[in-house]
Scaffold this motif. Structure first.
Motif, PDB file in Angstrom:
ATOM      1  N   ALA A  14      43.282  49.045  44.555  1.00  0.00           N
ATOM      2  CA  ALA A  14      43.670  47.642  44.220  1.00  0.00           C
ATOM      3  C   ALA A  14      42.426  47.189  45.145  1.00  0.00           C
ATOM      4  O   ALA A  14      41.849  47.447  45.813  1.00  0.00           O
ATOM      5  N   SER A  15      42.319  46.181  43.960  1.00  0.00           N
ATOM      6  CA  SER A  15      40.905  44.798  44.156  1.00  0.00           C
ATOM      7  C   SER A  15      41.558  43.894  44.111  1.00  0.00           C
ATOM      8  O   SER A  15      41.662  43.868  42.428  1.00  0.00           O
ATOM      9  N   ASN A  16      41.559  42.994  44.670  1.00  0.00           N
ATOM     10  CA  ASN A  16      41.701  41.427  44.597  1.00  0.00           C
ATOM     11  C   ASN A  16      40.901  40.396  45.113  1.00  0.00           C
ATOM     12  O   ASN A  16      40.559  40.803  46.371  1.00  0.00           O
ATOM     13  N   LEU A  17      40.664  39.850  44.381  1.00  0.00           N
ATOM     14  CA  LEU A  17      39.890  38.494  44.387  1.00  0.00           C
ATOM     15  C   LEU A  17      40.443  37.595  44.581  1.00  0.00           C
ATOM     16  O   LEU A  17      41.243  37.415  43.928  1.00  0.00           O
ATOM     17  N   ILE A  18      40.757  37.003  45.739  1.00  0.00           N
ATOM     18  CA  ILE A  18      41.545  36.171  46.222  1.00  0.00           C
ATOM     19  C   ILE A  18      40.821  34.635  46.773  1.00  0.00           C
ATOM     20  O   ILE A  18      40.009  34.959  48.243  1.00  0.00           O
ATOM     21  N   ASP A  19      40.922  33.501  46.443  1.00  0.00           N
ATOM     22  CA  ASP A  19      39.848  32.332  46.431  1.00  0.00           C
ATOM     23  C   ASP A  19      38.391  33.079  46.202  1.00  0.00           C
ATOM     24  O   ASP A  19      37.606  33.537  45.522  1.00  0.00           O
ATOM     25  N   SER A  20      37.687  33.038  47.720  1.00  0.00           N
ATOM     26  CA  SER A  20      35.816  33.750  47.694  1.00  0.00           C
ATOM     27  C   SER A  20      36.585  34.896  48.519  1.00  0.00           C
ATOM     28  O   SER A  20      35.220  35.545  48.579  1.00  0.00           O
ATOM     29  N   ASN A  21      37.955  35.852  48.587  1.00  0.00           N
ATOM     30  CA  ASN A  21      37.681  36.813  49.646  1.00  0.00           C
ATOM     31  C   ASN A  21      37.551  38.068  48.675  1.00  0.00           C
ATOM     32  O   ASN A  21      38.665  38.146  47.968  1.00  0.00           O
ATOM     33  N   LEU A  22      37.608  38.684  48.918  1.00  0.00           N
ATOM     34  CA  LEU A  22      38.060  40.733  47.806  1.00  0.00           C
ATOM     35  C   LEU A  22      38.584  41.059  48.875  1.00  0.00           C
ATOM     36  O   LEU A  22      37.867  41.763  50.207  1.00  0.00           O
ATOM     37  N   GLU A  64      29.634  36.884  51.758  1.00  0.00           N
ATOM     38  CA  GLU A  64      28.168  37.679  52.160  1.00  0.00           C
ATOM     39  C   GLU A  64      27.590  39.526  52.192  1.00  0.00           C
ATOM     40  O   GLU A  64      27.121  39.286  52.293  1.00  0.00           O
ATOM     41  N   THR A  65      29.049  40.088  52.149  1.00  0.00           N
ATOM     42  CA  THR A  65      29.415  41.001  52.272  1.00  0.00           C
ATOM     43  C   THR A  65      29.340  41.672  50.758  1.00  0.00           C
ATOM     44  O   THR A  65      28.353  42.507  50.648  1.00  0.00           O
ATOM     45  N   MET A  66      29.514  40.816  49.692  1.00  0.00           N
ATOM     46  CA  MET A  66      29.834  41.129  48.289  1.00  0.00           C
ATOM     47  C   MET A  66      28.189  40.869  47.567  1.00  0.00           C
ATOM     48  O   MET A  66      28.258  41.558  47.292  1.00  0.00           O
ATOM     49  N   GLN A  67      27.975  40.123  48.147  1.00  0.00           N
ATOM     50  CA  GLN A  67      26.643  39.549  48.009  1.00  0.00           C
ATOM     51  C   GLN A  67      25.854  41.076  48.326  1.00  0.00           C
ATOM     52  O   GLN A  67      24.384  41.125  47.746  1.00  0.00           O
ATOM     53  N   LYS A  68      25.267  41.302  49.641  1.00  0.00           N
ATOM     54  CA  LYS A  68      24.110  41.902  49.730  1.00  0.00           C
ATOM     55  C   LYS A  68      24.837  43.907  49.512  1.00  0.00           C
ATOM     56  O   LYS A  68      24.219  44.343  50.212  1.00  0.00           O
ATOM     57  N   VAL A  97      24.458  53.503  63.945  1.00  0.00           N
ATOM     58  CA  VAL A  97      24.900  52.962  63.061  1.00  0.00           C
ATOM     59  C   VAL A  97      25.251  51.850  62.964  1.00  0.00           C
ATOM     60  O   VAL A  97      26.763  52.115  63.445  1.00  0.00           O
ATOM     61  N   GLN A  98      24.699  50.453  62.606  1.00  0.00           N
ATOM     62  CA  GLN A  98      26.774  49.119  63.964  1.00  0.00           C
ATOM     63  C   GLN A  98      27.147  48.606  61.368  1.00  0.00           C
ATOM     64  O   GLN A  98      27.555  48.040  62.534  1.00  0.00           O
ATOM     65  N   GLY A  99      27.002  49.568  60.973  1.00  0.00           N
ATOM     66  CA  GLY A  99      28.192  49.211  59.956  1.00  0.00           C
ATOM     67  C   GLY A  99      27.204  47.579  59.030  1.00  0.00           C
ATOM     68  O   GLY A  99      27.964  47.185  57.966  1.00  0.00           O
ATOM     69  N   HIS A 100      26.537  47.253  59.127  1.00  0.00           N
ATOM     70  CA  HIS A 100      25.166  46.025  58.576  1.00  0.00           C
ATOM     71  C   HIS A 100      24.575  46.277  57.467  1.00  0.00           C
ATOM     72  O   HIS A 100      23.216  46.473  58.080  1.00  0.00           O
ATOM     73  N   VAL A 101      25.021  46.580  56.422  1.00  0.00           N
ATOM     74  CA  VAL A 101      24.305  47.438  55.837  1.00  0.00           C
ATOM     75  C   VAL A 101      23.124  45.884  55.398  1.00  0.00           C
ATOM     76  O   VAL A 101      22.951  44.295  55.382  1.00  0.00           O
ATOM     77  N   ASP A 102      21.442  46.854  55.166  1.00  0.00           N
ATOM     78  CA  ASP A 102      19.918  45.746  55.293  1.00  0.00           C
ATOM     79  C   ASP A 102      20.239  45.359  53.801  1.00  0.00           C
ATOM     80  O   ASP A 102      19.295  44.567  52.635  1.00  0.00           O
ATOM     81  N   THR A 103      20.298  46.306  52.776  1.00  0.00           N
ATOM     82  CA  THR A 103      19.697  46.090  51.226  1.00  0.00           C
ATOM     83  C   THR A 103      20.356  47.102  50.548  1.00  0.00           C
ATOM     84  O   THR A 103      22.050  47.977  50.765  1.00  0.00           O
TER      85      THR A 103
END
Length: 199
Positions: A14-22, A64-68, A97-103
């Motif tokens: 399931a995938s739901n966009l609620i306000d600005s969050n996914l 931020e996560t969705m953009q990057k 591995v930090q789990g912080h995606v660079d690109t």
């Protein structure tokens, strides 16, 4: 913190966009063991578990996560690599591995050799200084060694076990993936920039 050794895969149900969050609901064989507030890497993205129910768990991605990352493109039915955070007494079989995606990188060629596979990915040239020959890189959360590096591309080799137990088997030409460069390299690059400014 993670190691880049994928524990299992899950399926987006399931995938739901609620306000600005996914909000994404993931079905997996570890979901029932997870706890609310636990950090889990999903295709290399560190996400917090917000809800659990039977064999599914829910995570939330902010803008931020969705953009990057590639998370904004995930669809119901997609296979996602999962890794729970490492325990301090575990062996570090992959790399830090930090789990912080660079690109985001794009697969520009997939070579099938029968008993192993080579994948070539393109990256923005601004990240060329963060990747070295035979260095570590995390692709969709998987700890791998890169080679045949140029300013805009690199190659990895995938063994049968990794191919069968991760979502690499779903990647074709033009597929996009999450990339996290080695944290040690990022610190070195940052300090070189600061040293240059100081001079």
């Amino acid at each position: 913190m993670f190691t880049g050794i994928i524990e299992t895969t899950g399926e987006v149900v399931a995938s739901n966009l609620i306000d600005s969050n996914l909000f994404l609901q993931i079905k997996s064989n570890i979901s029932e063991e997870l706890k609310i507030d636990q950090s889990v890497a999903h295709n290399g993205i560190c996400l917090t578990v917000t809800h659990t129910e039977s064999n599914t768990h829910t995570v939330c991605a902010v803008p931020e996560t969705m953009q990057k990352t590639t998370i904004r493109h995930w669809c119901v039915g997609d296979t996602i690599n999962l890794e729970r955070c490492m325990r301090i007494h575990d062996r570090l079989d992959g790399h830090i591995v930090q789990g912080h995606v660079d690109t985001i990188a794009r697969c520009i060629e997939r070579k099938d050799h029968g008993d192993y596979w080579n994948f070539i990915f393109s990256i923005p040239d601004e990240f060329a200084g963060l990747i070295v020959e035979k260095g570590s890189i995390a692709i969709n959360g998987i700890s791998l060694t890169c080679f045949n590096i140029t300013n805009t591309s690199f190659e990895v080799a995938i063994i049968p076990y990794t191919y069968e137990h991760t979502n690499f088997k779903t990647l074709n030409d033009y597929a996009t993936v999450n990339i996290e460069f080695d944290i040690l390299g990022k610190y070195v690059a940052r300090n070189l920039v600061l040293a240059g400014k100081a001079i």
